[in-house]
Write a protein that holds these residues in place. Structure first.
Motif, PDB file in Angstrom:
ATOM      1  N   SER A  47      -5.106   0.905  43.124  1.00  0.00           N
ATOM      2  CA  SER A  47      -6.473   0.753  43.911  1.00  0.00           C
ATOM      3  C   SER A  47      -6.368  -0.427  44.692  1.00  0.00           C
ATOM      4  CB  SER A  47      -7.567   0.590  42.773  1.00  0.00           C
ATOM      5  OG  SER A  47      -7.458   1.476  41.535  1.00  0.00           O
ATOM      6  N   ALA A  48      -6.096  -1.492  44.219  1.00  0.00           N
ATOM      7  CA  ALA A  48      -5.871  -2.725  45.237  1.00  0.00           C
ATOM      8  C   ALA A  48      -4.939  -2.547  46.402  1.00  0.00           C
ATOM      9  CB  ALA A  48      -5.561  -4.030  44.085  1.00  0.00           C
ATOM     10  N   GLY A  82     -10.944   8.862  40.245  1.00  0.00           N
ATOM     11  CA  GLY A  82     -11.052  10.038  40.720  1.00  0.00           C
ATOM     12  C   GLY A  82     -12.361  10.802  41.217  1.00  0.00           C
ATOM     13  N   ASP A  83     -13.470  10.063  40.944  1.00  0.00           N
ATOM     14  CA  ASP A  83     -14.731  10.480  41.609  1.00  0.00           C
ATOM     15  C   ASP A  83     -14.711  10.211  43.247  1.00  0.00           C
ATOM     16  OD1 ASP A  83     -15.695  11.448  39.337  1.00  0.00           O
ATOM     17  OD2 ASP A  83     -16.866   9.822  38.733  1.00  0.00           O
ATOM     18  N   ALA A  84     -15.541  10.909  43.783  1.00  0.00           N
ATOM     19  CA  ALA A  84     -15.655  10.723  45.147  1.00  0.00           C
ATOM     20  C   ALA A  84     -16.975  10.019  45.708  1.00  0.00           C
ATOM     21  CB  ALA A  84     -15.410  12.107  45.837  1.00  0.00           C
ATOM     22  N   PHE A 137     -14.351  -0.347  49.189  1.00  0.00           N
ATOM     23  CA  PHE A 137     -15.348  -0.399  47.785  1.00  0.00           C
ATOM     24  C   PHE A 137     -14.849   0.869  46.824  1.00  0.00           C
ATOM     25  CE2 PHE A 137     -17.849  -3.525  49.872  1.00  0.00           C
ATOM     26  CZ  PHE A 137     -18.213  -4.337  49.010  1.00  0.00           C
ATOM     27  N   VAL A 138     -15.133   2.037  47.380  1.00  0.00           N
ATOM     28  CA  VAL A 138     -14.675   3.016  46.773  1.00  0.00           C
ATOM     29  C   VAL A 138     -13.385   3.127  46.029  1.00  0.00           C
ATOM     30  CG1 VAL A 138     -14.574   5.380  46.733  1.00  0.00           C
ATOM     31  CG2 VAL A 138     -16.328   4.561  48.201  1.00  0.00           C
ATOM     32  N   ARG A 139     -12.241   2.698  46.841  1.00  0.00           N
ATOM     33  CA  ARG A 139     -11.074   2.391  46.645  1.00  0.00           C
ATOM     34  C   ARG A 139     -10.858   1.527  45.459  1.00  0.00           C
ATOM     35  NH1 ARG A 139      -9.699   2.874  52.252  1.00  0.00           N
ATOM     36  NH2 ARG A 139      -9.162   4.936  52.631  1.00  0.00           N
ATOM     37  N   PRO A 197     -12.652   8.051  48.643  1.00  0.00           N
ATOM     38  CA  PRO A 197     -13.727   8.004  49.896  1.00  0.00           C
ATOM     39  C   PRO A 197     -13.657   9.353  50.518  1.00  0.00           C
ATOM     40  CG  PRO A 197     -11.860   6.385  50.515  1.00  0.00           C
ATOM     41  CD  PRO A 197     -11.376   7.069  49.227  1.00  0.00           C
ATOM     42  N   LEU A 198     -14.772  10.132  50.894  1.00  0.00           N
ATOM     43  CA  LEU A 198     -14.708  11.269  51.665  1.00  0.00           C
ATOM     44  C   LEU A 198     -15.841  11.174  52.662  1.00  0.00           C
ATOM     45  CD1 LEU A 198     -14.904  14.025  48.805  1.00  0.00           C
ATOM     46  CD2 LEU A 198     -12.869  13.487  50.022  1.00  0.00           C
TER      47      LEU A 198
END
Ligand code: PMP
Length: 389
Positions: free
Chosen positions: A10-11, A118-120, A134-136, A142-143
């Motif tokens: 993620s980072a 895994g949520d979007a 932020f999402v990552r 991110p979508l």
């Protein structure tokens, strides 16, 4: 087992903020003695209003420098609630207000609150460079949903709906927008609120509009998360103070996150914020009037220089200008403009579907904007070989 010094996936997925790269290179050039016109930064050049400075000085003198309640000073939460009543005619109970470490701190809390791996999260495109990161950083995906220049970057609820997936846990709305400077109307906000996905409305540029005011998502629905703060309209970027309004049932979980991740927002900054809400209305008015003048100078100047501006800015302090006639690679172009013309501009690539565009900020003084335009005029004949202007 030997220790593993890898950083997390993620980072590693967090991308650099290209406008900051330009700013940092500009600062390097300044250290070497160059004079740079800064149109790349989204930061007011105004000093924090004097009434705010005085309140902070008093807080320090009087020793109000300790941890506060994790949700923030009660008086400040009340003042934020009052702000929604005065500005938008909506009732927000102070219990639903959390004081955060800037809007960014609020966004971090919300990502931690809403996302499992895994949520979007659905984001506007073009949109603020930090949202996908932020999402990552919180293990999400991110979508994006498209917004179109020819349509004034209006959010199309049908396009948003089409981009939803079963893993979509939140939709981020940003009006006025960084970088498009578009303002969404209330009927659009209502349609978005009706899509059945939690909405995070980033209203950090509220109070900076040129024409009609931006409606708040709270006028459309109570069941949303609203982020706002002091950085932009009160010229308080360095104080790191903002707020989050949440539906009541999420407050205990947000409180647990705040207690653990941040403890609380800075106490002196909270007293400063209280003075801003209570006393700095005239200062905001004066700054907004000056931004409006800067906006006109920059808009006219860029058009005269041949940049395409498909949608005029209605809020914030940005002009997103089409520069594809110069170079389709906005990073290469921004770097050249910095090195050769000594003007810092934001590469569109930072913002998703704005590659080929440049973001010009009018948060800099009018004489600096005029100087930047002069330098661009002199530089443009050299923009690419054989170009005749
Ligand atoms: N959202 C947007 C759209 C922004 O442009 C910025 C600042 N560039 C932020 C949030 C972060 O603001 P703050 O200083 O309140 O953390």
């Amino acid at each position: 087992m030997p220790p593993d010094f890898r950083i997390s996936r993620s980072a590693a997925a967090v991308a650099p903020f290209l406008a900051m790269d330009i700013l940092e290179r500009a600062q390097e050039l300044e250290r070497e003695g160059a004079d740079i016109v800064h149109l790349e930064v989204g930061e007011p050049d105004f000093d924090t209003p004097a009434c705010v400075q005085r309140a902070a000085e008093a807080a320090i003198r009087e020793g109000r420098t300790h941890y506060t309640h994790s949700l923030g000073l009660w008086e400040l939460r009340e003042a934020v609630a009052q702000h929604y009543h005065t500005e938008y005619g909506v009732r927000v109970e102070p219990e639903r207000v959390l004081i955060t470490t800037g809007t960014s701190g609020g966004l971090a809390l919300l990502m931690a609150l809403l996302l499992d791996p895994g949520d979007a999260v659905l984001l506007p495109d073009p949109g603020y460079a930090c949202y996908p990161n932020f999402v990552r950083a919180f293990h999400g995906e991110p979508l994006r949903f498209p917004t179109i220049a020819a349509d004034g970057y209006r959010y199309d609820p049908a396009a948003v709906h089409a981009a939803l997936t079963p893993r979509t846990r939140a939709l981020i709305v940003n009006s006025p927008s960084n970088p498009t400077a578009a303002v969404q109307d209330l009927s659009t906000l209502e349609a978005l609120a009706g899509l059945g996905v939690p909405v995070i409305s980033d209203e950090i540029y509220h109070g900076l509009t040129y024409g009609s005011c931006a409606p708040s998502m709270l006028q459309a629905t109570d069941r949303c998360f609203v982020l706002d703060g002091f950085s932009k309209r009160y010229a308080m970027t360095g104080w790191r103070i903002g707020w989050l309004v949440a539906p009541r049932e999420y407050v205990p979980a947000l409180q647990r996150l705040q207690q653990n991740l941040f403890i609380c927002a800075g106490s002196v900054a909270q007293y400063a914020g209280l003075a801003a809400l209570r006393e700095a209305g005239d200062d905001v008015q004066a700054m907004r009037a000056e931004y409006a003048l800067r906006r006109d100078v920059l808009l006219r100047g860029l058009r005269d220089l041949g940049f395409g501006i498909p949608a005029e800015p209605r809020g914030a302090y940005y002009v997103l200008a089409d520069a594809r006639h110069l170079d389709g690679d906005s990073v290469r172009l921004a770097r050249r403009i910095l090195e050769e013309a000594r003007v810092g501009v934001g590469p569109g690539r930072d913002f998703g579907a704005a590659e080929g565009y440049l973001r010009f900020s009018f948060a800099s003084a009018r004489d600096r904007i005029e100087e930047g335009l002069r330098r661009l005029r002199d530089w443009l004949p050299h923009a690419h070989p054989g170009m005749d202007r």
